[in-house]
Design a protein around this motif. Structure first.
Motif, PDB file in Angstrom:
ATOM      1  N   VAL A 178       0.838  -1.201   0.000  1.00 48.54           N
ATOM      2  CA  VAL A 178       0.000   0.000   0.000  1.00 48.54           C
ATOM      3  C   VAL A 178       0.876   1.256   0.000  1.00 48.54           C
ATOM      4  CG1 VAL A 178      -1.577   1.366   1.452  1.00 48.54           C
ATOM      5  CG2 VAL A 178      -2.027  -1.064   1.046  1.00 48.54           C
ATOM      6  N   LEU A 179       1.924   1.216   0.793  1.00 49.25           N
ATOM      7  CA  LEU A 179       2.812   2.372   0.897  1.00 49.25           C
ATOM      8  C   LEU A 179       3.529   2.650  -0.431  1.00 49.25           C
ATOM      9  CD1 LEU A 179       3.443   4.380   3.090  1.00 49.25           C
ATOM     10  CD2 LEU A 179       5.333   2.945   3.830  1.00 49.25           C
ATOM     11  N   ALA A 180       3.955   1.580  -1.112  1.00 45.88           N
ATOM     12  CA  ALA A 180       4.619   1.774  -2.412  1.00 45.88           C
ATOM     13  C   ALA A 180       3.670   2.485  -3.366  1.00 45.88           C
ATOM     14  CB  ALA A 180       5.061   0.432  -2.985  1.00 45.88           C
ATOM     15  N   ASP A 181       2.390   2.095  -3.332  1.00 46.09           N
ATOM     16  CA  ASP A 181       1.425   2.721  -4.223  1.00 46.09           C
ATOM     17  C   ASP A 181       1.186   4.181  -3.834  1.00 46.09           C
ATOM     18  OD1 ASP A 181      -1.607   3.132  -5.294  1.00 46.09           O
ATOM     19  OD2 ASP A 181      -0.443   1.720  -6.504  1.00 46.09           O
ATOM     20  N   LEU A 182       1.058   4.433  -2.544  1.00 45.57           N
ATOM     21  CA  LEU A 182       0.819   5.818  -2.099  1.00 45.57           C
ATOM     22  C   LEU A 182       2.045   6.702  -2.355  1.00 45.57           C
ATOM     23  CD1 LEU A 182      -1.091   5.176   1.262  1.00 45.57           C
ATOM     24  CD2 LEU A 182      -2.077   5.899  -0.933  1.00 45.57           C
ATOM     25  N   HIS A 183       3.225   6.143  -2.193  1.00 40.84           N
ATOM     26  CA  HIS A 183       4.426   6.923  -2.515  1.00 40.84           C
ATOM     27  C   HIS A 183       4.411   7.349  -3.977  1.00 40.84           C
ATOM     28  CE1 HIS A 183       7.212   5.550   1.029  1.00 40.84           C
ATOM     29  NE2 HIS A 183       6.408   6.531   1.355  1.00 40.84           N
ATOM     30  N   ALA A 184       3.958   6.444  -4.845  1.00 39.34           N
ATOM     31  CA  ALA A 184       3.929   6.773  -6.273  1.00 39.34           C
ATOM     32  C   ALA A 184       2.849   7.811  -6.571  1.00 39.34           C
ATOM     33  CB  ALA A 184       3.698   5.512  -7.095  1.00 39.34           C
ATOM     34  N   SER A 185       1.671   7.652  -5.990  1.00 36.46           N
ATOM     35  CA  SER A 185       0.567   8.538  -6.363  1.00 36.46           C
ATOM     36  C   SER A 185       0.701   9.922  -5.721  1.00 36.46           C
ATOM     37  CB  SER A 185      -0.783   7.915  -6.006  1.00 36.46           C
ATOM     38  OG  SER A 185      -0.896   7.721  -4.612  1.00 36.46           O
ATOM     39  N   THR A 186       1.419  10.022  -4.602  1.00 40.05           N
ATOM     40  CA  THR A 186       1.578  11.339  -3.965  1.00 40.05           C
ATOM     41  C   THR A 186       2.963  11.936  -4.204  1.00 40.05           C
ATOM     42  OG1 THR A 186       2.384  10.342  -1.916  1.00 40.05           O
ATOM     43  CG2 THR A 186       0.021  10.734  -2.056  1.00 40.05           C
ATOM     44  N   ALA A 187       3.921  11.108  -4.637  1.00 44.12           N
ATOM     45  CA  ALA A 187       5.320  11.536  -4.756  1.00 44.12           C
ATOM     46  C   ALA A 187       5.748  12.275  -3.500  1.00 44.12           C
ATOM     47  CB  ALA A 187       5.536  12.391  -6.003  1.00 44.12           C
ATOM     48  N   ASP A 188       5.389  11.721  -2.351  1.00 48.54           N
ATOM     49  CA  ASP A 188       5.567  12.432  -1.092  1.00 48.54           C
ATOM     50  C   ASP A 188       6.284  11.562  -0.066  1.00 48.54           C
ATOM     51  OD1 ASP A 188       5.344  13.879   1.234  1.00 48.54           O
ATOM     52  OD2 ASP A 188       3.299  14.537   0.828  1.00 48.54           O
ATOM     53  N   GLY A 189       7.419  12.059   0.420  1.00 49.08           N
ATOM     54  CA  GLY A 189       8.157  11.352   1.468  1.00 49.08           C
ATOM     55  C   GLY A 189       7.561  11.580   2.840  1.00 49.08           C
ATOM     56  N   GLY A 190       6.391  12.221   2.882  1.00 49.16           N
ATOM     57  CA  GLY A 190       5.716  12.436   4.155  1.00 49.16           C
ATOM     58  C   GLY A 190       5.095  11.164   4.704  1.00 49.16           C
ATOM     59  N   LEU A 191       4.947  10.153   3.868  1.00 50.60           N
ATOM     60  CA  LEU A 191       4.341   8.909   4.338  1.00 50.60           C
ATOM     61  C   LEU A 191       5.428   7.968   4.846  1.00 50.60           C
ATOM     62  CD1 LEU A 191       2.479   9.926   1.678  1.00 50.60           C
ATOM     63  CD2 LEU A 191       1.143   7.979   2.459  1.00 50.60           C
ATOM     64  N   PHE A 192       5.677   8.029   6.116  1.00 46.31           N
ATOM     65  CA  PHE A 192       6.652   7.223   6.841  1.00 46.31           C
ATOM     66  C   PHE A 192       8.108   7.442   6.416  1.00 46.31           C
ATOM     67  CE2 PHE A 192       3.081   4.367   8.208  1.00 46.31           C
ATOM     68  CZ  PHE A 192       3.246   4.617   9.562  1.00 46.31           C
ATOM     69  N   PHE A 193       8.408   7.277   5.128  1.00 43.66           N
ATOM     70  CA  PHE A 193       9.800   7.487   4.704  1.00 43.66           C
ATOM     71  C   PHE A 193       9.812   7.885   3.234  1.00 43.66           C
ATOM     72  CE2 PHE A 193       8.872   2.946   4.162  1.00 43.66           C
ATOM     73  CZ  PHE A 193       9.236   2.747   2.833  1.00 43.66           C
ATOM     74  N   GLY A 194      10.974   8.241   2.725  1.00 43.16           N
ATOM     75  CA  GLY A 194      11.107   8.549   1.313  1.00 43.16           C
ATOM     76  C   GLY A 194      11.967   7.479   0.648  1.00 43.16           C
TER      77      GLY A 194
END
Ligand SMILES: [Zn+2]
Length: 715
Positions: A178-194
């Protein structure tokens, strides 16, 4: 705004932030340009109309001379306060627009560049016939972004798929994918890590995966722990903001409050594991190579294979865990928090990452804390400017091509290339003549200098956006596809040879940088314009200003951080012990000098954080001065007295006028905690005080503030 930094050692220079700040960026300053001057600055924070509401699109860039006598305050003494002498008029005439955190020469130029981009985008959004594929993308992206009716009507609906992904997690084991997908869709290191690509510190020709720290909503880790009243107030304001965002997502007040507490507790734990900004300047502290097995061992409760598979990186086996202690903190949160708490944390960050692209309620709530409370900005930037910034961020080289066509011809490129070569020649003679550096280190230093690649104006090869779909009727969809495109582009570099032609800034950017691993200096077309580079005026102020900036970037290759990398960009010590000790002795003089300066109230410059930039300012001015005198010695028509100023006086005034600025106290505080640059006032006054050439040029009496009896000298 992608927070993950593909190249952690790329140094953004004249402006404050490593990542160029876009008004859509939640964590960045709303102003693209530099902060601070002292509280004594004559004019601060006087409110002026929002810069964007009184201005229209521009067909070409306006002209301001590189030396502007009307920006000066000649009632001040240059030997007492050179900053006021050169910039006092500018400060009086340029109150901070109500939609800016601060206002300065760079910010004003950035605003002009954006107005030119606005004109381009406006045309491409309306005249749809005959557009190239890239022109279709930027034109339609602008049309979608400015369609306020459609954006308002959709409210928070565009968030639904991401929130459903979070809700759908059945156990903590689902988190990695889930995190890999959210990292891609938000391009945001705010989700736990970058997570992103980066050059291997030990072998700069290789691109590997970088697991970086992240996960915070406040600007950096210090904001979670400082105990002064203002910091405590900011934390309370942040938690209240997070709660209000949960209410906007449909939660009731009591739940929202509880959830905000969970978010703050998780972020504080992650912050505790994160290095301080000063520690982060040390590349040795940021380099921990690992195989997949090593990465897995760092966080036993997070299955990296699932993350990498979803990110399209199956089989990757070379990583840098830039801050292992952060991953220990992350692991501890995973182990001790309930699934519900992790979901709460993710829901906040998903909403936070997208807030600037949703309906007015979200935009305003996001603005109220991150711009108004944090930086003191009274008013939201007008939509056109937020849209230009977004397109510059997501389609920067498509938009940049249009900008270059309009503003940066071959003649300007040739002139700025010539100046760059001159500055490099100055550095060669400077290194050869240094009395404190031994011959062995000198050979290596010259090797490094000769290895530096000059990138001027724009990339030789433009980025290919063919696979990015942009639709005229789908604003948040465009943003998300843009994020996925950028994430995929970044991750695709892993395992491939490094592309040395790539740029880390877009052509319209008013900034420049040195990248230690590429060993290159980069000057976008946007920074090589009047009043910074002015082909209509004489050499003196031009060498002081843009010559100084070129020298500044070159010197970054030899500052406290850059000097640890060799000619090929590898982290490798090439200094003899004795020479390294001599260097440290000289830089201590600068950290002592700058530590004395007050930023705002009782906050002093954190001069260990600003050392690299203070060194670069110093070296830059040394090199610019040598290059200027060499150029004049060759010139058939050397500079003469103009407007009552000698050539050397014009050199120093031209230098100082890049820095004219006004700041809000809130913004000054944030920058004091996060910005590796000293406040502009000291980037001028602290700098010239170290130059005996300045004392001579203005006939200062030894002992006056700008002509101290004791000077620092590094280069
Ligand atoms: Zn710099």
């Amino acid at each position: 705004m992608p927070i993950r930094l593909p190249s952690p050692l790329a140094l953004a220079c004249a402006a404050a932030l490593l990542a160029p700040a876009a008004p859509f960026a939640q964590n960045a300053s709303p102003s693209p340009a530099e902060p601070p001057s002292s509280p004594a600055a004559a004019v601060t924070a006087a409110s002026a109309p929002a810069a964007g509401t009184t201005a229209g699109p521009l067909a070409s860039l306006p002209y301001t001379p590189v030396l502007d006598p009307s920006a000066m305050d000649t009632s001040a003494s240059p030997c007492e306060d050179f900053y006021r002498y050169t910039c006092g008029g500018w400060q009086k005439n340029n109150p901070i627009p109500s939609d800016q955190a601060s206002w300065d020469v760079y910010a004003k130029m950035a605003q002009d560049n954006k107005r030119v981009l606005w004109g381009i985008l406006d045309r491409l959004a309306t005249e749809t016939a005959g557009r190239t594929p890239d022109q279709q993308k930027i034109g339609d992206a602008f049309a979608a972004c400015t369609d306020e009716g459609a954006i308002e009507a959709r409210g928070a609906k565009p968030l639904a798929p991401q929130l459903a992904l979070v809700e759908g997690m059945k156990s903590k084991k689902d988190l990695p994918a889930v995190l890999a997908d959210l990292h891609a869709s938000t391009a945001d290191g705010g989700l736990f890590f970058g997570f992103g690509s980066g050059q291997d510190y030990a072998d700069s020709s290789r691109v590997i995966g970088f697991a970086n720290p992240g996960g915070l909503g406040l600007p950096n880790r210090d904001f979670y722990f400082k105990t002064d009243a203002r910091s405590r107030e900011l934390r309370d304001g942040y938690v209240a903001h997070v709660a209000r965002m949960f209410v906007l997502l449909g939660d009731d007040e009591a739940n929202a409050k509880r959830e905000a507490g969970v978010v703050m507790a998780i972020e504080t734990a992650l912050a505790r594991g994160t290095l301080t900004p000063v520690e982060q300047r040390d590349p040795q502290k940021q380099f921990h190579k690992a195989t997949l097995r090593g990465l897995q061992a760092a966080t036993p409760d997070f299955r990296w294979k699932d993350y990498l598979d979803r990110a399209g990186l199956a089989g990757s086996d070379a990583f840098n865990i830039s801050e292992p202690r952060f991953y220990t903190a992350f692991e501890q949160q995973l182990r001790t928090r309930s699934l519900a708490d992790l979901k709460t944390y993710l829901r906040w960050h998903v909403a936070h990452a997208s807030a600037p692209f949703l309906s007015t309620a979200f935009v305003n709530e996001n603005f109220a804390f991150f711009s108004k409370t944090l930086h003191g900005v009274p008013e939201l930037a007008p939509r056109w400017r937020r849209c230009v910034a977004l397109i510059d961020q997501q389609l920067g080289e498509a938009l940049g091509q249009e900008f270059v066509k309009q503003t940066f011809g071959p003649d300007l490129k040739a002139k700025t290339q010539h100046m760059t070569t001159q500055i490099e020649e100055a550095m060669e003679s400077e290194i050869k003549g240094l009395d404190w550096m031994g011959p062995q280190t000198k050979v290596k230093a010259l090797e490094k200098l000769h290895g530096i690649v000059n990138k001027i104006g724009y990339p030789d090869k433009w980025r290919d956006y063919a696979t990015l779909e942009i639709r005229r009727d789908d604003y948040l969809g465009n943003v998300e596809r843009g994020n996925r495109f950028e994430t995929a582009r970044d991750l695709a570099k892993i395992g491939k040879p490094v592309d040395r032609g790539e740029w880390g800034m877009t052509p319209p950017t008013v900034n420049a940088y040195y990248n230690a691993q590429m060993n290159d200096i980069n000057f976008p077309a946007g920074v090589l314009q009047p009043p910074l580079f002015d082909s209509k005026l004489d050499d003196a102020p031009n060498y002081g200003n843009t010559g100084g900036t070129i020298g500044h970037e070159l010197t970054h290759g030899f500052d406290d951080e850059g000097r640890q990398f060799d000619a090929t960009g590898n982290l490798r010590n090439w200094w003899t012990k004795k020479d390294a000790a001599e260097f440290d002795k000289r830089t201590t003089c600068l950290t002592d000098q700058y530590a004395k300066y007050v930023v705002v109230d009782d906050i002093h410059i954190n001069s260990k954080l600003t050392l690299g930039e203070d060194l670069a300012d110093f070296g830059g001015l040394v090199l610019a001065l040598i290059a200027y005198h060499a150029e004049e010695a060759k010139s058939p028509h050397p500079d003469t007295v103009r407007d009552g100023f000698t050539p050397d006086q014009r050199f120093f005034i031209g230098m100082a006028q890049w820095a004219c600025s006004n700041e809000r106290p809130e913004d000054l505080r944030v920058h004091a905690a996060t910005d590796p640059h000293s406040p502009n006032r000291y980037r001028v006054n602290g700098l010239v005080a170290n130059f005996v050439e300045f004392e001579k040029a203005f006939n200062c009496k030894p002992g006056q503030p700008m002509a101290p009896l004791k000077r620092c000298r590094v280069w």
